[in-house]
Design a protein around this motif. Structure first.
Motif, PDB file in Angstrom:
ATOM      1  N   GLY A  31      -1.571  63.150   5.200  1.00 61.93           N
ATOM      2  CA  GLY A  31      -2.679  63.158   6.147  1.00 61.93           C
ATOM      3  C   GLY A  31      -3.342  64.502   6.349  1.00 61.93           C
ATOM      4  O   GLY A  31      -4.184  64.652   7.230  1.00 61.93           O
ATOM      5  N   SER A  32      -2.994  65.494   5.532  1.00 56.38           N
ATOM      6  CA  SER A  32      -3.634  66.798   5.683  1.00 56.38           C
ATOM      7  C   SER A  32      -5.111  66.673   5.318  1.00 56.38           C
ATOM      8  O   SER A  32      -5.455  66.042   4.321  1.00 56.38           O
ATOM      9  CB  SER A  32      -2.974  67.837   4.781  1.00 56.38           C
ATOM     10  OG  SER A  32      -3.672  69.067   4.883  1.00 56.38           O
ATOM     11  N   PRO A  33      -5.991  67.291   6.099  1.00 53.08           N
ATOM     12  CA  PRO A  33      -7.419  67.209   5.802  1.00 53.08           C
ATOM     13  C   PRO A  33      -7.843  68.071   4.611  1.00 53.08           C
ATOM     14  O   PRO A  33      -8.976  67.996   4.165  1.00 53.08           O
ATOM     15  CB  PRO A  33      -8.075  67.718   7.092  1.00 53.08           C
ATOM     16  CG  PRO A  33      -7.068  68.643   7.671  1.00 53.08           C
ATOM     17  CD  PRO A  33      -5.721  68.045   7.319  1.00 53.08           C
ATOM     18  N   HIS A  34      -6.915  68.897   4.102  1.00 51.36           N
ATOM     19  CA  HIS A  34      -7.274  69.832   3.039  1.00 51.36           C
ATOM     20  C   HIS A  34      -6.020  70.282   2.300  1.00 51.36           C
ATOM     21  O   HIS A  34      -4.902  70.073   2.756  1.00 51.36           O
ATOM     22  CB  HIS A  34      -8.002  71.042   3.614  1.00 51.36           C
ATOM     23  CG  HIS A  34      -7.314  71.606   4.828  1.00 51.36           C
ATOM     24  ND1 HIS A  34      -7.990  71.917   5.969  1.00 51.36           N
ATOM     25  CD2 HIS A  34      -6.020  71.882   5.086  1.00 51.36           C
ATOM     26  CE1 HIS A  34      -7.130  72.382   6.876  1.00 51.36           C
ATOM     27  NE2 HIS A  34      -5.943  72.358   6.351  1.00 51.36           N
ATOM     28  N   GLY A  35      -6.254  70.899   1.167  1.00 51.73           N
ATOM     29  CA  GLY A  35      -5.178  71.475   0.366  1.00 51.73           C
ATOM     30  C   GLY A  35      -5.675  72.757  -0.276  1.00 51.73           C
ATOM     31  O   GLY A  35      -6.842  73.130  -0.135  1.00 51.73           O
ATOM     32  N   PRO A  36      -4.808  73.445  -1.000  1.00 52.84           N
ATOM     33  CA  PRO A  36      -5.169  74.757  -1.532  1.00 52.84           C
ATOM     34  C   PRO A  36      -6.102  74.696  -2.732  1.00 52.84           C
ATOM     35  O   PRO A  36      -5.975  73.838  -3.601  1.00 52.84           O
ATOM     36  CB  PRO A  36      -3.820  75.338  -1.948  1.00 52.84           C
ATOM     37  CG  PRO A  36      -2.994  74.143  -2.251  1.00 52.84           C
ATOM     38  CD  PRO A  36      -3.435  73.076  -1.306  1.00 52.84           C
TER      39      PRO A  36
END
Length: 161
Positions: A31-36
């Motif tokens: 559910g993270s809105p972003h990643g690296p």
């Protein structure tokens, strides 16, 4: 034989972008809105740990093993990268023991504390370390860097000399 004690330090940071999974310590954060934004899978904790191990034995950094402009580094699994670092150090320096790892993960969102145990277990397994010898602290940037993840890691190691 006397022990040859080593301390390693590593850091890693990535800009966060929409549409990438967020991996921390080999654990995908659901559910993270972003990643690296990264050449590899961008697991900043494993990258910082790899650099800490290499620095403790004066072996450069992960960019020496996996240059960012090398097509073989694209989408590289950070667990494989960490295993390669352990193998590289053993090839040059022989058997060594990791005694303690301390890591600080700086990320504004999402909240990471629900994943602490899973992250700690995975990293301890990868480092062949008892879980009580791995401390992971989660901090925010207090809004100073909401679109970044940064990790700092220190490692205490020894080898027989």
């Amino acid at each position: 034989m006397a022990a040859d004690w080593r301390i390693g330090y590593g850091e890693d940071a990535h800009r966060l972008i929409v549409g990438r999974p967020l991996l921390i310590g080999g654990v995908e954060i659901p559910g993270s809105p972003h990643g690296p934004e990264a050449v590899s899978d961008g697991d900043a904790l494993l990258h910082a740990l790899a650099d800490a191990l290499l620095s403790g034995f004066a072996q450069g950094d992960i960019g020496d093993l996996y240059p960012p402009d090398d097509p073989g580094s694209a989408n590289l699994d950070s667990e494989l990268l960490l295993r390669t670092v352990f193998e590289q150090i053993r090839r040059v320096h022989g058997t060594f023991t990791v005694h303690n790892i301390a890591a600080t993960v700086i990320l504004d969102r999402p909240e990471l504390s629900p994943y602490r145990e899973a992250i700690q277990e995975r990293v301890a397994t990868l480092a062949a370390l008892e879980g009580s010898r791995l401390g992971i602290t989660f901090k925010t940037s207090e809004g100073l860097a909401p679109d970044y993840i940064q990790v700092r890691t220190a490692v205490l190691m020894s080898r027989e000399s």
